[in-house]
Design an enzyme around this catalytic site. Structure first.
Site, PDB file in Angstrom:
ATOM      1  N   LYS A  22       0.851  -1.201   0.000  1.00 33.12           N
ATOM      2  CA  LYS A  22       0.000   0.000   0.000  1.00 33.12           C
ATOM      3  C   LYS A  22       0.888   1.254   0.000  1.00 33.12           C
ATOM      4  O   LYS A  22       0.676   2.177  -0.776  1.00 33.12           O
ATOM      5  CB  LYS A  22      -0.864   0.022   1.251  1.00 33.12           C
ATOM      6  CG  LYS A  22      -1.532   1.368   1.548  1.00 33.12           C
ATOM      7  CD  LYS A  22      -2.463   1.332   2.728  1.00 33.12           C
ATOM      8  CE  LYS A  22      -1.774   1.527   4.039  1.00 33.12           C
ATOM      9  NZ  LYS A  22      -1.403   2.929   4.368  1.00 33.12           N
ATOM     10  N   ASN A  23       1.926   1.247   0.853  1.00 30.24           N
ATOM     11  CA  ASN A  23       2.723   2.461   1.037  1.00 30.24           C
ATOM     12  C   ASN A  23       3.775   2.682  -0.043  1.00 30.24           C
ATOM     13  O   ASN A  23       4.502   3.663  -0.004  1.00 30.24           O
ATOM     14  CB  ASN A  23       3.345   2.478   2.431  1.00 30.24           C
ATOM     15  CG  ASN A  23       2.270   2.649   3.492  1.00 30.24           C
ATOM     16  OD1 ASN A  23       1.120   2.970   3.172  1.00 30.24           O
ATOM     17  ND2 ASN A  23       2.618   2.407   4.745  1.00 30.24           N
ATOM     18  N   CYS A 116      -4.663  11.881  12.792  1.00 31.16           N
ATOM     19  CA  CYS A 116      -5.466  10.656  12.913  1.00 31.16           C
ATOM     20  C   CYS A 116      -5.185  10.086  14.309  1.00 31.16           C
ATOM     21  O   CYS A 116      -4.501  10.699  15.125  1.00 31.16           O
ATOM     22  CB  CYS A 116      -5.107   9.675  11.816  1.00 31.16           C
ATOM     23  SG  CYS A 116      -3.473   8.993  12.003  1.00 31.16           S
ATOM     24  N   ARG A 121       0.374  14.193  13.117  1.00 27.31           N
ATOM     25  CA  ARG A 121       0.782  14.061  11.705  1.00 27.31           C
ATOM     26  C   ARG A 121       1.009  15.447  11.062  1.00 27.31           C
ATOM     27  O   ARG A 121       0.364  15.812  10.081  1.00 27.31           O
ATOM     28  CB  ARG A 121      -0.242  13.280  10.897  1.00 27.31           C
ATOM     29  CG  ARG A 121      -0.750  11.993  11.511  1.00 27.31           C
ATOM     30  CD  ARG A 121       0.222  10.843  11.552  1.00 27.31           C
ATOM     31  NE  ARG A 121       0.643  10.290  10.300  1.00 27.31           N
ATOM     32  CZ  ARG A 121       0.054   9.294   9.645  1.00 27.31           C
ATOM     33  NH1 ARG A 121      -1.050   8.796  10.115  1.00 27.31           N
ATOM     34  NH2 ARG A 121       0.547   8.827   8.524  1.00 27.31           N
ATOM     35  N   ASP A 302       4.698   0.357  11.952  1.00 29.21           N
ATOM     36  CA  ASP A 302       3.445  -0.204  11.424  1.00 29.21           C
ATOM     37  C   ASP A 302       3.254  -1.661  11.794  1.00 29.21           C
ATOM     38  O   ASP A 302       2.220  -2.249  11.462  1.00 29.21           O
ATOM     39  CB  ASP A 302       3.393  -0.071   9.900  1.00 29.21           C
ATOM     40  CG  ASP A 302       3.122   1.358   9.478  1.00 29.21           C
ATOM     41  OD1 ASP A 302       3.222   1.642   8.277  1.00 29.21           O
ATOM     42  OD2 ASP A 302       2.847   2.197  10.351  1.00 29.21           O
ATOM     43  N   ARG A 394      -8.663  -0.194   4.766  1.00 29.28           N
ATOM     44  CA  ARG A 394      -7.740   0.797   4.198  1.00 29.28           C
ATOM     45  C   ARG A 394      -6.396   0.138   3.913  1.00 29.28           C
ATOM     46  O   ARG A 394      -5.678   0.531   3.011  1.00 29.28           O
ATOM     47  CB  ARG A 394      -7.541   1.956   5.177  1.00 29.28           C
ATOM     48  CG  ARG A 394      -8.753   2.839   5.337  1.00 29.28           C
ATOM     49  CD  ARG A 394      -8.412   4.061   6.158  1.00 29.28           C
ATOM     50  NE  ARG A 394      -7.217   4.715   5.630  1.00 29.28           N
ATOM     51  CZ  ARG A 394      -6.515   5.622   6.318  1.00 29.28           C
ATOM     52  NH1 ARG A 394      -6.855   5.937   7.539  1.00 29.28           N
ATOM     53  NH2 ARG A 394      -5.457   6.189   5.781  1.00 29.28           N
TER      54      ARG A 394
END
Ligand code: EPZ
Length: 415
Positions: A22-23, A116, A121, A302, A394
């Site tokens: 994803k990243n 978030c 952030r 993560d 997500r």
């Protein structure tokens, strides 16, 4: 929104194919803004966040054609200079369109990305970097307005190896006159995957430790296959560890998981890397360890929540020191509801291993805390009910199906 019903306590075993990262997919999609030619990406995961970045590019008048796990992004008319508030609010990586838009159009307006659950952030590294490149940056309560006659290469020192700021300024640097040097840059596999695409597009980029040098380049179309998702791989392997099973993550890059696999070995799990397959087994459970997260190549933030879930029933006490996000311990309440014994002191979580977790009704507060609660639920004795699937989706494509294929009893139901 649906929920996941989990009947825990079954050992997970088997092979699970890992999606594209994803990243890496998010910044490589944004890189298509650097050229009016077509960029084709393969192994693009089917995730909400990816759909959001493609929606953002569409709102900028890029033509996006998705065909399974391949995406073609082309241009058939002038780009729009304003990104949609909806997409940037929903998914902060959309903010990265700002620099490429200014480089191509001379001006851009992008809504401020929200914080978030894992932290405030901020975006100061991004905005100061654009200013260093000669852009005029105005922040309002809701958006950032940027314009520049001509971006000029500069030396930019990042106070912290920020993944997003590195990617944002590196992409922008490809269209700035002269050379842009980014010092103390992030060098995560996802950042280096973006470097690989930019080079394919014609960029001259030198990677020298944590210094990246980007020369002004004529950016062309290119084709690229995204690297495997080390966070999905790490999550699935830890689900195996937490259930005292044996799971193989298929078609991954073991070299992207070095610090993570080192931690699993320290826990007493058996780790076997065979070309692009990684197998982890923990039939007799694991022992507690101490670990600190940090910028790659350190243990990734993560995977902190998921590690904590696997350590909840370790033999002994563990300590996880979080050095990247101030709000990373959002998983603690949910694991405590399952019987985990976790004490937090600022950014440090101390986990005292218990015999067994029990099922509970919990809600995912964000992507990775949600993954931790799924791991807790599949390991726990009894039934758990997990809400907040919009967060999980997500970052994870068909997580329930994949866990079921490994023997877990996981069912998606109407709330
Ligand atoms: C990327 O977020 C990832 N997201 C995150 O993954 C990952 O946790 C993070 O990097 C790890 O560093 C994507 O790649 C889309 P940062 P990013 O800039 O770029 C501070 C997931 O679950 N900072 O590297 O937003 C920041 O507050 C997500 O997949 C500033 O102070 O993270 C944090 O403490 C979650 N000012 C630290 O740097 C800035 O301008 C690292 O943030 C930018 C960042």
């Amino acid at each position: 929104m649906d929920v996941l019903n989990v009947e825990g306590g079954r050992r997970l075993a088997g092979r699970v194919s890992i999606e594209g990262a994803k990243n890496a997919a998010l910044p490589t999609c944004v890189a298509s803004l650097l050229t009016d030619e077509t960029v084709v990406l393969h192994r693009v995961p089917q995730l909400r966040d990816v759909s959001m970045i493609l929606f953002t590019l569409g709102s900028l008048r890029k033509r996006v054609v998705r065909n399974g796990k391949s995406v073609s992004i082309s241009e058939d008319g002038p780009l729009a200079p304003e990104a949609s508030a909806y997409s940037v609010k929903k998914m902060r990586a959309s903010f990265l369109v700002l620099g490429p838009l200014v480089a191509r159009l001379g001006h851009a307006v992008v809504p401020l990305p929200g914080g978030c659950s894992i932290g405030a952030r901020p975006i100061d590294f991004h905005l100061n970097g654009l200013r260093a490149l000669g852009a005029r940056v105005e922040e309002t309560a809701a958006a950032v307005l940027v314009d520049a006659d001509r971006l000029r290469g500069a030396r930019i020192e990042l106070p912290f190896p920020s993944v997003g700021a590195t990617e944002h300024l590196m992409m922008t640097g490809t269209l700035a006159a002269g050379t842009t040097e980014i010092v103390n840059a992030a060098i995560d596999p996802e950042v280096l995957d973006l470097v690989a695409l930019l080079r394919r597009m014609g960029a001259e980029i030198e990677v020298d430790g944590r210094t990246l040098r980007v020369a002004e380049s004529r950016m062309r179309g290119a084709e690229h296959t995204i690297i495997p998702d080390r966070m999905e791989a790490g999550t699935m392997l830890l689900a195996g560890v937490a259930t005292r099973g044996e799971v193989t993550a298929v078609d991954v890059c073991p070299e992207h998981l070095e610090s993570y696999l080192e931690a699993l070995r320290a826990m007493g799990a058996a780790v076997d890397c065979e070309a692009r397959d990684v197998t982890v087994a923990a039939p007799d459970g694991v022992r507690g360890i101490d670990v600190a997260t940090g910028p790659h190549p350190a243990f990734p933030t993560d995977l902190h929540p998921q590690l904590a879930a696997a350590l909840a029933c370790a033999d002994g006490t563990s300590q996880i020191v979080e050095t990247v996000f101030e709000g990373r311990t959002t998983y603690v309440d949910g694991l405590r509801a399952m019987g985990a014994q976790i004490a937090t002191d600022g950014r440090t979580a101390t986990i005292t291993g218990v015999e067994q977790l029990h099922g509970a009704e919990v809600e995912a507060p964000d992507i990775r805390a949600g993954a931790a609660l799924v791991i807790g639920a599949v390991a726990a004795r009894g039934t758990s009910r997990l809400a907040g699937l919009e967060h999980l989706e997500r970052g994870y494509d068909r997580l329930a199906d994949k866990l079921q294929s490994l023997g877990a009893c996981v069912e998606r139901r109407e709330a």
